[in-house]
Design a protein around this motif. Structure first.
Motif, mmCIF file in Angstrom:
data_model
loop_
_atom_site.group_PDB
_atom_site.id
_atom_site.type_symbol
_atom_site.label_atom_id
_atom_site.label_comp_id
_atom_site.label_asym_id
_atom_site.label_seq_id
_atom_site.Cartn_x
_atom_site.Cartn_y
_atom_site.Cartn_z
ATOM 1 N N UNK A 64 0.812 -1.136 -0.003
ATOM 2 C CA UNK A 64 -0.245 -0.085 -0.130
ATOM 3 C C UNK A 64 0.924 1.287 -0.098
ATOM 4 N N UNK A 65 1.867 1.354 0.903
ATOM 5 C CA UNK A 65 2.610 2.460 1.017
ATOM 6 C C UNK A 65 3.478 2.732 -0.525
ATOM 7 N N UNK A 66 3.968 1.649 -1.099
ATOM 8 C CA UNK A 66 4.759 1.693 -2.416
ATOM 9 C C UNK A 66 3.726 2.335 -3.353
ATOM 10 N N UNK A 67 2.417 1.695 -3.223
ATOM 11 C CA UNK A 67 1.421 1.951 -4.601
ATOM 12 C C UNK A 67 1.002 3.459 -4.151
ATOM 13 N N UNK A 120 -3.792 7.577 5.371
ATOM 14 C CA UNK A 120 -4.374 7.451 6.405
ATOM 15 C C UNK A 120 -5.125 6.131 6.642
ATOM 16 N N UNK A 121 -5.981 5.811 5.691
ATOM 17 C CA UNK A 121 -6.510 4.632 5.692
ATOM 18 C C UNK A 121 -5.703 3.336 6.087
ATOM 19 N N UNK A 122 -4.591 3.283 5.417
ATOM 20 C CA UNK A 122 -3.474 2.156 5.698
ATOM 21 C C UNK A 122 -3.129 2.029 7.215
ATOM 22 N N UNK A 123 -2.922 3.288 7.730
ATOM 23 C CA UNK A 123 -2.581 3.433 9.003
ATOM 24 C C UNK A 123 -3.490 3.224 10.009
ATOM 25 N N UNK A 144 -3.887 -1.007 9.811
ATOM 26 C CA UNK A 144 -2.660 -1.593 10.440
ATOM 27 C C UNK A 144 -2.810 -1.540 11.772
ATOM 28 N N UNK A 145 -3.431 -0.506 12.318
ATOM 29 C CA UNK A 145 -3.595 -0.620 13.777
ATOM 30 C C UNK A 145 -4.660 -1.430 14.088
ATOM 31 N N UNK A 146 -5.705 -1.540 13.435
ATOM 32 C CA UNK A 146 -6.823 -2.569 13.580
ATOM 33 C C UNK A 146 -5.982 -3.752 13.882
ATOM 34 N N UNK A 147 -5.130 -4.214 12.865
ATOM 35 C CA UNK A 147 -4.477 -5.432 12.826
ATOM 36 C C UNK A 147 -3.638 -5.709 14.157
ATOM 37 N N UNK A 148 -2.981 -4.578 14.405
ATOM 38 C CA UNK A 148 -2.129 -4.602 15.677
ATOM 39 C C UNK A 148 -3.199 -5.045 17.022
ATOM 40 N N UNK A 170 -10.448 -0.726 18.007
ATOM 41 C CA UNK A 170 -10.398 -1.500 16.767
ATOM 42 C C UNK A 170 -11.564 -0.995 16.159
ATOM 43 N N UNK A 171 -12.904 -0.861 16.793
ATOM 44 C CA UNK A 171 -14.062 -0.240 16.223
ATOM 45 C C UNK A 171 -13.889 1.286 15.615
ATOM 46 N N UNK A 172 -13.141 1.993 16.572
ATOM 47 C CA UNK A 172 -12.993 3.290 16.248
ATOM 48 C C UNK A 172 -12.301 3.450 14.857
ATOM 49 N N UNK A 173 -11.174 2.681 14.871
ATOM 50 C CA UNK A 173 -10.496 2.786 13.448
ATOM 51 C C UNK A 173 -11.181 2.206 12.309
ATOM 52 N N UNK A 174 -12.099 1.114 12.473
ATOM 53 C CA UNK A 174 -12.815 0.829 11.537
ATOM 54 C C UNK A 174 -14.008 1.960 10.888
#
Length: 223
Positions: free
Chosen positions: A59-62, A85-88, A91-95, A193-197
């Motif tokens: 995603x960052x490369x694209x 911003x969406x990628x960040x 990624x936080x949801x996953x963490x 997690x919910x907040x980031x979604x």
């Protein structure tokens, strides 16, 4: 004239969708590990983070390629910046899902959750997975109404989070400080997690339109 730009932006959003899907699946399995004290599931999640790392790098490369080669301006620049911003957020949801798995692993072979709160976390896990899928759907459709609908599940998550504290503050809580700390942290992981979604859904709509979901839905209703 901008065919290449739109094709590359579509690829970026496809990658973001895959990240969202993986975050939801990871939280689903982490919740399973938490509720069932399943060490194998928890360890598998924690040892297999390469998939998300690759998607984040892609995603960052694209996004950087769009900036470097397509010289986005005005609305296009907004779309690319929103992609970062969406990628960040994803990624936080996953963490956060991995944090849940870590607690399950740390407390094994004992269950991490006292019986009094297991139902709360079963429901929080269900809501988290649905929110991740909802955010993925918004990535696919750019639907402002669907983005706003995520708030309903987020509100339900917040309610569960608040109710957890009423259980923890009960003078009859018999499980000690360590269990109370675990429950507090776990509740926070699901709530964030919910907040980031929700943030993903809102950013997708802004990425596509330059407006918030409320502005779009409000303008439609006023017509």
């Amino acid at each position: 004239m901008r065919t290449a730009y739109h094709e590359q932006l579509s690829e970026l959003n496809k990658t973001l969708g895959q990240m969202c899907e993986l975050s939801g699946t990871t939280m689903e399995h982490a919740t399973q590990a938490l509720l069932q004290a399943d060490l194998d599931v928890a360890e598998r999640l924690l040892e297999d983070s390469k998939g998300m790392s690759k998607l984040v790098a892609d995603a960052e490369e694209q996004a950087f390629r769009l900036l470097a080669l397509q010289a986005p301006v005005a609305g296009e620049l907004r779309e690319v910046v929103s992609g970062f911003q969406i990628a960040a957020d994803i990624d936080r949801m996953y963490a956060l899902a991995l944090h849940v798995a870590k607690v399950a692993r740390m407390r094994h072979p004992d269950p991490a959750l006292p019986e009094e709160v297991r139902g709360y976390f079963a429901e929080m896990g269900r809501l988290a997975v649905r929110l991740a899928q909802g955010a993925r759907d918004v990535l696919d459709t750019e639907d402002a109404s669907a983005a706003l609908a995520l708030d309903t599940d987020d509100d339900a998550m917040d309610d569960l989070h608040r109710h957890l504290f009423s259980v923890l503050m009960d003078r009859e809580w018999p499980h000690g400080v360590a269990a109370a700390v675990d429950v507090t942290l776990l509740g926070r992981y699901y709530e964030r997690f919910a907040d980031h979604a929700v943030a993903v859904g809102r950013r997708v709509v802004f990425q596509a339109t330059g407006q918030t979901p409320e502005q779009i839905v409000g303008s439609v209703e006023s017509d």
